[in-house]
Design an enzyme around this catalytic site. Structure first.
Site, PDB file in Angstrom:
ATOM      1  N   GLU A 263       0.890  -1.179   0.000  1.00  0.00           N
ATOM      2  CA  GLU A 263       0.000   0.000   0.000  1.00  0.00           C
ATOM      3  C   GLU A 263       0.916   1.214   0.000  1.00  0.00           C
ATOM      4  O   GLU A 263       1.401   1.645   1.045  1.00  0.00           O
ATOM      5  CB  GLU A 263      -0.875   0.005   1.263  1.00  0.00           C
ATOM      6  CG  GLU A 263      -1.829  -1.167   1.377  1.00  0.00           C
ATOM      7  CD  GLU A 263      -3.075  -1.006   0.517  1.00  0.00           C
ATOM      8  OE1 GLU A 263      -3.250   0.051  -0.135  1.00  0.00           O
ATOM      9  OE2 GLU A 263      -3.881  -1.962   0.487  1.00  0.00           O
ATOM     10  N   CYS A 297      -2.191   9.346   2.292  1.00  0.00           N
ATOM     11  CA  CYS A 297      -1.870   8.747   0.985  1.00  0.00           C
ATOM     12  C   CYS A 297      -2.923   9.160  -0.040  1.00  0.00           C
ATOM     13  O   CYS A 297      -2.651   9.229  -1.237  1.00  0.00           O
ATOM     14  CB  CYS A 297      -1.782   7.228   1.100  1.00  0.00           C
ATOM     15  SG  CYS A 297      -3.204   6.515   1.919  1.00  0.00           S
TER      16      CYS A 297
END
Ligand code: NAD
Length: 515
Positions: A263, A297
């Site tokens: 991720e 993110c």
């Protein structure tokens, strides 16, 4: 405040935590890392680091505990996770505040992050009764075929500084119902949140008689990190962080033929068409770009707006940015806290400088804040920034992820052009369109794949603020991993295809005779 928080979370008397740290006078010893408050630049506490020997012991314990834990029926493991979720409910505010103290996100976001761990715990409880395999017809008479999903082994969970609680929760709650043990390697910028979070989960596990299900190892990347990613005892490494880290971790784990769940970074865009609800788009864009001081993110980093509405929208955005209250993230009403450290401030300054050199114009912000009052004077505060890209629509620095509140504004004439622009970066995490036209929305989500190339695609919503339930993750340089919902649980199990003959005649597949 700090002391009361550490006491409530059991960190004041914790063998790994040194609370007697005083300002700049506290020397950083070889085996101690200081957890710093980014809002003041002062240490909160020291944490002792794990050595290679500690790592070996912890990993051996996780491997040993796995052998027993996998035998516990999955719904019973779900019961464990249900109790853990409830234990987090009891300290929601305190754990959220500790995050705020340690990494600087505002308190509402800190609490929201712990809520995400509670939500994934609830999700995982239901999942514990749904670890389904399929049955399929065999081509042979008197044979049956099925798939079953089996516990995988200890899972190594590597987390980034910016989600120091929930990223572990997404992994650990699902891994636990799947029958795996977990070893957490947190960012050295948020070790206290790791200790507090993990201690609660393991305390609940111990109360149910399960030891060493949740453990952590806090150490340097070269000693502890490298040991973990090279270690075959971890069939799965789940790593969250920068693309640079993911490239290295992915290659290392692949070399030993282990599984990786990556991720990684994002460079997320919001497209706004001329027929969009601009009020909605404005509010969402401000939250998406300024929230967590641009350190998500999923932060909105690029705005791609129809040229006919760009000037007006930018004016409104600048006004909205200038009302954002910046300050102590623990204080009510503050919307933006500090960046994590001085290096992040320098990366922000470098991006602004590069953008100017590349022909862009700073509409607001663009500099560090040097006049914060009192203790906050030592914090890493910057102004949220909007940068208008030159009319050529080219700006190399905007193709990179700078982990700071900088929003680059591009303009477009046609939707195809906007989607191409949105897809033109290396990362593929989150994407959004604001539009009043259902055709434009559907083109953005084109089932042929010609629309957004990201793992997350939102219509009339911003790029950040994912909820539990849907699989979370991104494509291209974001790493391809999926966590936290849908069928993400499968990453934490191994699949076995079982064929059972129940007749007396040998039957071979493909009709082969062997007599
Ligand atoms: P980082 O890459 O510096 O560190 C992330 C983690 O990787 C840390 O725990 C670090 O210690 C560890 N690490 C680094 N090198 C290692 C090695 N050789 N072996 C083992 N572990 C190693 O990232 P960061 O600054 O903490 O976080 C910010 C980045 O994370 C941003 O790029 C952001 O987009 C990304 N992020 C992605 C997601 C997502 O779900 N896609 C979520 C949060 C953050």
């Amino acid at each position: 405040m700090t002391h009361a928080l550490l006491t409530k979370l059991g960190l004041d008397n914790h063998p790994r935590v040194i609370t007697d740290v005083r300002g700049d006078e506290t020397p950083e010893k070889d085996n101690v890392i200081l957890s710093m408050n980014p809002a003041t630049g002062k240490p909160i506490a020291g944490v002792t680091l794990d050595s290679k020997e500690d790592y070996e012991r912890i990993t051996a314990q996780a491997a040993e505990a796995f052998k027993e834990f996998r035998k516990i029926p999955a719904p019973k493991r779900g019961e464990l996770v249900r109790r853990i979720g409830n234990a987090y409910r009891d300290v929601l505010e305190e754990l959220g505040s500790l995050e705020t103290l340690e990494m600087g996100k505002i308190k509402a976001e800190g609490i929201g992050e712990v809520q995400e761990t509670i939500d994934i715990a609830d999700f995982a409880v239901g999942q514990s009764r749904q670890l389904w395999g399929k049955t399929m017809p065999s081509e042979r008479p008197e044979h049956a075929m099925k798939e079953q999903w089996l516990p995988l082994g200890p899972v190594g969970i590597i987390t980034a500084f910016n989600f120091p609680n929930a990223v572990w929760g997404w992994n650990a709650m699902l891994a636990a119902v799947c029958g795996d043990t977990c070893v957490w390697k947190p960012s050295l910028m948020a070790p206290l949140t790791c200790i507090a979070t993990n201690e609660i989960a393991q305390r609940v596990a111990s109360e149910m008689g399960y030891e060493n299900i949740f453990q952590y190892v806090i150490g340097t990347d070269d000693i502890v990190g490298e040991s973990m990613i090279n270690d075959k005892r971890y069939p799965l490494i789940s790593a969250t962080g920068s693309c640079r880290m993911g490239r290295h971790v992915g290659a290392t784990v692949a070399k030993r033929l282990g599984k990786c769940l990556l991720e990684l970074g994002g460079n997320n865009a919001v497209i706004i068409t001329e027929d969009a609800n601009l009020d909605l788009a404005l509010k969402s864009t401000v939250f998406g770009s300024v929230g967590t001081a641009g350190q998500r993110c999923t932060t909105s980093r690029r705005l791609i707006i129809h040229e006919s509405i760009a000037d007006d929208f930018c004016d409104k955005l600048v006004k909205a940015y200038e009302t954002v209250k910046i300050g102590d993230p623990l204080e009510d009403g503050v919307l933006m806290g500090p960046l994590i450290n001085e290096q992040s401030v320098q990366a922000y300054e470098h991006a602004v400088k590069s953008a100017k050199e590349q022909g862009a114009t700073v509409l607001t912000g663009g500099e560090r804040i040097t006049d914060m009052p009192g203790e906050l004077a030592g914090g890493h505060f910057v102004k949220p920034t909007i940068i208008r890209v030159p009319s050529s629509n080219e700006l190399p620095i905007a193709m990179e992820e700078t982990f700071a509140p900088i929003l680059y504004v591009f303009t477009f004439k046609t939707l195809e052009e906007a989607i191409d622009m949105q897809n033109s970066v290396d990362q593929g995490l989150s994407s959004a369109i604001f539009t009043g036209a259902s055709n434009s929305a559907q083109r953005f989500l084109d089932p042929s794949g010609a629309g957004s190339d990201c793992g997350l695609a939102y219509v009339n919503l911003g790029t950040s603020g994912a909820e539990i339930g849907g699989a979370f993750g991104g494509e291209k340089d974001t790493g391809g991993g999926r966590e936290s919902g849908s069928d993400a649980w499968k990453a934490y199990m191994r699949r076995q295809t079982c064929t059972i003959g129940f007749g007396d005649t040998l039957a071979l597949a493909q009709g082969i005779k062997f007599e």
